[in-house]
Scaffold this motif. Sequence first.
Motif, mmCIF file in Angstrom:
data_model
loop_
_atom_site.group_PDB
_atom_site.id
_atom_site.type_symbol
_atom_site.label_atom_id
_atom_site.label_comp_id
_atom_site.label_asym_id
_atom_site.label_seq_id
_atom_site.Cartn_x
_atom_site.Cartn_y
_atom_site.Cartn_z
ATOM 1 N N HIS A 39 -12.047 14.468 -27.964
ATOM 2 C CA HIS A 39 -11.379 15.391 -27.249
ATOM 3 C C HIS A 39 -12.179 16.713 -27.137
ATOM 4 C CE1 HIS A 39 -7.821 17.822 -25.606
ATOM 5 N NE2 HIS A 39 -8.424 19.052 -26.415
ATOM 6 N N ARG A 91 -10.450 10.214 -24.371
ATOM 7 C CA ARG A 91 -9.873 9.879 -25.666
ATOM 8 C C ARG A 91 -10.515 8.959 -26.733
ATOM 9 N NH1 ARG A 91 -3.708 9.344 -23.531
ATOM 10 N NH2 ARG A 91 -3.227 11.529 -23.279
ATOM 11 N N ARG A 103 0.550 14.272 -12.945
ATOM 12 C CA ARG A 103 0.602 15.565 -13.227
ATOM 13 C C ARG A 103 -0.723 16.467 -13.123
ATOM 14 N NH1 ARG A 103 5.495 17.795 -11.975
ATOM 15 N NH2 ARG A 103 7.154 16.936 -13.276
ATOM 16 N N ARG A 124 -7.692 9.709 -17.321
ATOM 17 C CA ARG A 124 -8.227 10.323 -18.702
ATOM 18 C C ARG A 124 -9.917 9.808 -18.671
ATOM 19 N NH1 ARG A 124 -4.861 14.144 -19.905
ATOM 20 N NH2 ARG A 124 -2.721 13.381 -19.721
ATOM 21 N N ASP A 155 -4.174 17.656 -21.942
ATOM 22 C CA ASP A 155 -4.312 16.473 -22.686
ATOM 23 C C ASP A 155 -4.369 17.107 -24.180
ATOM 24 O OD1 ASP A 155 -4.520 14.046 -23.649
ATOM 25 O OD2 ASP A 155 -6.238 13.445 -23.701
ATOM 26 N N VAL A 198 2.967 13.340 -23.941
ATOM 27 C CA VAL A 198 1.335 13.129 -24.322
ATOM 28 C C VAL A 198 0.667 12.802 -22.949
ATOM 29 C CG1 VAL A 198 -0.423 11.792 -25.536
ATOM 30 C CG2 VAL A 198 1.802 12.769 -26.514
ATOM 31 N N ASP A 199 1.255 11.871 -22.118
ATOM 32 C CA ASP A 199 0.655 11.177 -20.847
ATOM 33 C C ASP A 199 0.587 12.280 -19.815
ATOM 34 O OD1 ASP A 199 0.674 8.715 -22.089
ATOM 35 O OD2 ASP A 199 2.569 7.790 -21.127
ATOM 36 N N VAL A 200 1.310 13.149 -19.629
ATOM 37 C CA VAL A 200 1.277 13.802 -18.354
ATOM 38 C C VAL A 200 0.689 15.397 -18.565
ATOM 39 C CG1 VAL A 200 3.368 12.967 -17.385
ATOM 40 C CG2 VAL A 200 3.559 15.021 -19.022
ATOM 41 N N CYS A 201 0.401 15.646 -19.582
ATOM 42 C CA CYS A 201 -0.292 16.951 -19.917
ATOM 43 C C CYS A 201 -1.627 16.959 -19.286
ATOM 44 C CB CYS A 201 -0.411 17.276 -21.673
ATOM 45 S SG CYS A 201 -1.290 18.845 -21.662
ATOM 46 N N ASN A 209 -4.024 12.859 -16.057
ATOM 47 C CA ASN A 209 -3.341 11.671 -15.545
ATOM 48 C C ASN A 209 -2.570 12.188 -14.043
ATOM 49 O OD1 ASN A 209 -0.735 10.176 -14.810
ATOM 50 N ND2 ASN A 209 -0.811 9.683 -16.964
#
Lengths: 80, 580
Positions: free
Chosen positions: B486, B182, B50, B160, A35, A29-32, B47
């Motif tokens: 989102h 988010r 990546r 984010r 998101d 979930v963190d790296v996508c 993030n």
Amino acid sequence: MPLAQTSSIVPVVVDKALCIADKGCTVCVDVCPLDVLRIAASDDGTQTAYMKYDECWYCMPCEADCPTGAVTVNLPYLLK
Amino acid sequence: MDEILDGTTQIDCDILIIGGGTAGPMAALKAKRKNPEANVVLLDKANVKRSGAISMGMDGLNNSVIPGYATPEQYTKEITIANDGIVDQKAVYRYADECYGIIQELDQFGIRFQKDQNGEYDVKKVHHIGTYVLPMPNGDTVKKALYRQLRKARINIVNRYMATRLLTGEDRIAGAICVNTRTAEFLVVRAKAVIMALGAAGRLGLPSSGYLYGTYENASNSGEGYAMSYHAGAGLANLECFQINPLIKDYNGPACAYVAGPMGGYTANAQGERFIECDYWSGQMMQEFYDELQGGKGPVYLKLNHLAEETVAEIERVLHIVERPTRGHFHKGRGTDYRTEMIEMHISEVGFCSGHSASGVFVDEHARTTIPGLYAAGDMANVPHNYMLGAFTNGAFAGLDAVDYIKDVDFADFDMGEVDAEQTRVLAPTKRDDGIPPNQIEYKTRRFVNDYLQPPKVTAKMELAQRRFAEVRHDMENEMYVRDSHELMRSLEASTILDCADMAAAASLYRTESRWGLYHNRVEYERDDENWFCHTILTKGDDGKPAHRKQPVQPYVVEIDDDEKNAYANQRVNSTVAAE
């Protein structure tokens, strides 16, 4: 609200048996970059990552960074 | 997660860097090392671990200028010719002169570059004139290596949060307004300098698969850098010089002739014949590609099936691990084996990206935009043919210059009314009970981009595009509806994409000539050096619509001889080569 519920086959698949979201893992979930992944709780209380939004660049950090190898990135059907 | 919450926080920093892909991390590192006291914030919609174009890595440096293999003069000349002469050479030359230092730094980060038996860099020739392509055997580790450096340097990373508008005041940069992807909570960042490194406008055209995210660029690169610069009043250069790439059909990722070319692979037509002399991506090369498809000699393929087993295995190893590793999955799914079959290619959707073309937010050789204190680097800035090393190097220039800039300035005052207005704009789709979802606004915009803006460009079609875009904009502003934070992010991207589509149409109509091969092929106009040897600069006009002006190309620092000018114009192989 007149929005339709159109079904979609999603490219990212998570193996429930291997996923350790229960233990608090949220790596995929963190790296996508898009998101699109989230953690879902099923009726028996177990937690698993899943693809909530069909918006995949099939880039693969979720699969590459998953500590247990639970995640597989398939190609979206429209282009595979 | 994803619910829509109320809230606004304000933070202050010396340097805000928006975008943590390639240029952004390097800008942060350079700024922090030059002034360890500076408060540097690196903000990303995704993030930083990546994010960006090199999310999974990169297979090589496509434009390294390494002493002993190439000179800055030679590289500057090559890029000038590849861009039809419309180049401010100072920025290209500075990049060429200093990129070797960046390579050495990347080496120290643990990113390895291919060396030959003598321990020398194993640089390959792909371009028309010079030798600049350096493979990276462990290119899949780039982001991890960068992230380690960011942690070590104690850069403040904010993940984010999506920047939606820049703040200006006192005729300079004042900060940025951001929204959490988010929670929909706002973050107002006051900054003395802002460095934009938000990547390409990669979600402009619609891929032929019809899948919104099946783009060539990382689909999170939806063009915020271009839209924010436009709304802040910065100049954008040569946006009519689209990015169009030769890709693997459907998969829509790079065929990687840069990897395969030096090992004997090449682009071929349906007869398996070479038809372009040089696989380096340029508008002229893409025109030949287009002509081959239109002329009935297609499909066009990447040909590897004449190569020895060890060679094919090595190409596979590189292409299936680095940059776009799902490529291996794709070929497997279709049963395509490089050893027996050629790989079908096609022409990508259009986008803005200086990584492979020459358009973008206008910057000088210090990565300064036309707004004091505002910088841009990487795919969104107009230094041509940036690729990854260009992003790193120009990101470094931005970070270093920003540290000098903040010495003499305090926070600029800005109008809080701008923040209120932006919050109202951002949240509008959350205030409706139903309406059009962002993905349909986006799909329709991008389909019209394909229908009307894809070269060859036709005036009447581009004018129709403008009318259709205005209708979509009306719908977006009055009817777009989102259910969670989102989707709110997607709605903001839809708005950005529409801004970019408007700019693409306006810029293409303004330059009434053909230039850069297929990138700006206007069927009604020939090339016109007399009137159009200039940059076109697009800004936001007083009426809120794109305004245009011409800007002279700076005097060259490296002269181009008359017999060299056409090196990229003659891409088609002559019959003797084809018969080899």
